[in-house]
Design an enzyme around this catalytic site. Structure first.
Site, PDB file in Angstrom:
ATOM      1  N   GLY A 137       3.484  18.685 -60.723  1.00 12.97           N
ATOM      2  CA  GLY A 137       2.081  19.147 -60.117  1.00 12.97           C
ATOM      3  C   GLY A 137       1.025  18.078 -60.671  1.00 12.97           C
ATOM      4  CE  LYS A 138       3.226  12.923 -62.457  1.00 14.97           C
ATOM      5  NZ  LYS A 138       4.402  13.634 -62.066  1.00 14.97           N
ATOM      6  CB  SER A 146       3.313   7.499 -67.404  1.00 17.13           C
ATOM      7  OG  SER A 146       2.424   8.760 -67.005  1.00 17.13           O
ATOM      8  CG  LEU A 149       9.797  16.286 -66.062  1.00 18.76           C
ATOM      9  CD1 LEU A 149      10.447  17.456 -66.282  1.00 18.76           C
ATOM     10  CD2 LEU A 149      10.752  15.288 -66.258  1.00 18.76           C
TER      11      LEU A 149
END
Lengths: 242, 242
Positions: free
Chosen positions: B85-86, B153, B81
């Site tokens: 924190g990606k 994605s 989402l």
């Protein structure tokens, strides 16, 4: 895939060599003088001294610039009329560079379509498209990969953009008069363009702004693709491999 | 910039070492036995024998796989989402990998806009966009550069596409419940999405298809970004550095 050696491997290899080398010395000394005790002492001393000397030797060499070549990742941007021979020259050039161990990626207009959409052949579309290609070259350059881009790139504006965005850019103008290109028309594109079936076709229905500031001009009526590639290769070596 | 050593440098360095090494032996032998003629003979013989032995030693080691690590360029594809924190994890991961000498490029959604146009947030647009990002990862992979891509994605389809197009793909699901992400809303994007000012916002007005086949699941309520990066790093080392 690429390889890395661990420190442990390097260390064990160094030790195994030292053992072999010092044993050889010991045996030699023993054969000459017949004194095993002294031969062994020479061998042990040799080991200790040479570990130290090897270190000094290597440090000294690390300060000598001789024979170290710095490869600055570059961008060879080839411009010219359709079928002027850009891609053929690019392929020869890639081979020459790879033989020399220089990593290079050929930005190919057919593959690029997966990455960047075809957006048309109007002037503004073409400019956007080529700017995107320039950004790809930049990403690769930031990763130490040199590129050869072979695109018609008819406008001065886009070539200037490449020069400003990337470092070490070599603009190569692959010059061929339009009659020669038309003769090579194995794709039938010139025919279609003349019949009006392809619009905005460079040289027929769209302008080709001849580069006035090209770093290299290849006259394809005088130079074979191999000769042209060699000429660019030499320039690259002169400018970016030091 | 990267460096290459010429053959001449390697050769001269080898000779200079051989001279120093054999002179050392000669001097040692002379000091022990007081016979300069024999000491010199030992030195010369040593040179000849050791050039040959060194060659054998090196050839033998070239057949020993121990300590040689093969790095297969990989693609770490981080999904989750918005604000899960990606990117933060990706940055820590990049640092860990670079410390280990593994070349890696972080495909960053802000820079990517120069290369690939923003085409909207409808399902079909997003799919096209992410396929293009996948193609960039592929180009970099073909040049031995590993990538970390951090994109929301949201659809299974695109993640499958990446897996089919590239090799050594690691799908990392950065899992955070939507309430946690909303709390981190320093960009104010969730607020805008809830107010309807941003449309097709994943988690609010567009679906996030949770990965069922993720290779790694990071629970951001339990793992700090550093811990998460370390977990991925270990998996990479296990799978792609052999």
């Amino acid at each position: 895939m690429y390889q890395k050696e661990t420190h442990t491997r390097t260390l064990i290899k160094a030790i195994s060599w030292r053992v072999i080398a010092s044993l050889t010395t010991t045996i030699l000394v023993y054969l000459f003088f017949g004194r095993l005790d002294l031969a062994a002492t020479v061998g042990i001393l040799e080991t200790l001294i040479k570990i130290f000397l090897y270190y000094i030797h290597d440090r000294a060499w690390s300060k000598i610039p001789f024979g170290i070549k710095k490869v600055e990742p570059f961008v060879v941007w080839m411009t010219g009329l359709p079928l002027s021979g850009k891609t053929t020259i690019a392929r020869y050039l890639k081979k020459l560079l790879e033989k020399e161990g220089i990593k290079v990626y050929h930005i190919d207009s057919s593959y690029i379509r997966n990455l960047i959409p075809e957006i048309g052949y109007e002037r503004k579309d073409r400019i956007i498209h080529l700017k995107r290609v320039a950004h790809l070259a930049k990403i690769l350059q930031d990763n130490n990969i040199s590129t050869i881009a072979s695109f018609v790139s008819p406008y001065t504006e886009t070539r200037e953009f490449v020069k400003n965005l990337c470092k070490n850019v070599l603009i190569v103008y692959v010059k061929a008069d339009i009659k020669t290109c038309q003769k090579r028309d194995y794709k039938g594109v010139y025919k279609k363009a003349l019949e009006g079936k392809i619009k905005n076709f460079t040289g027929i229905s769209d302008v080709y702004e001849e580069p006035t500031d090209a770093d290299i001009i290849i006259d394809t009526t005088k130079n074979s693709p191999e000769e042209a590639a060699l000429k660019i290769y030499k320039k690259i070596k002169e400018l970016f491999v030091k």
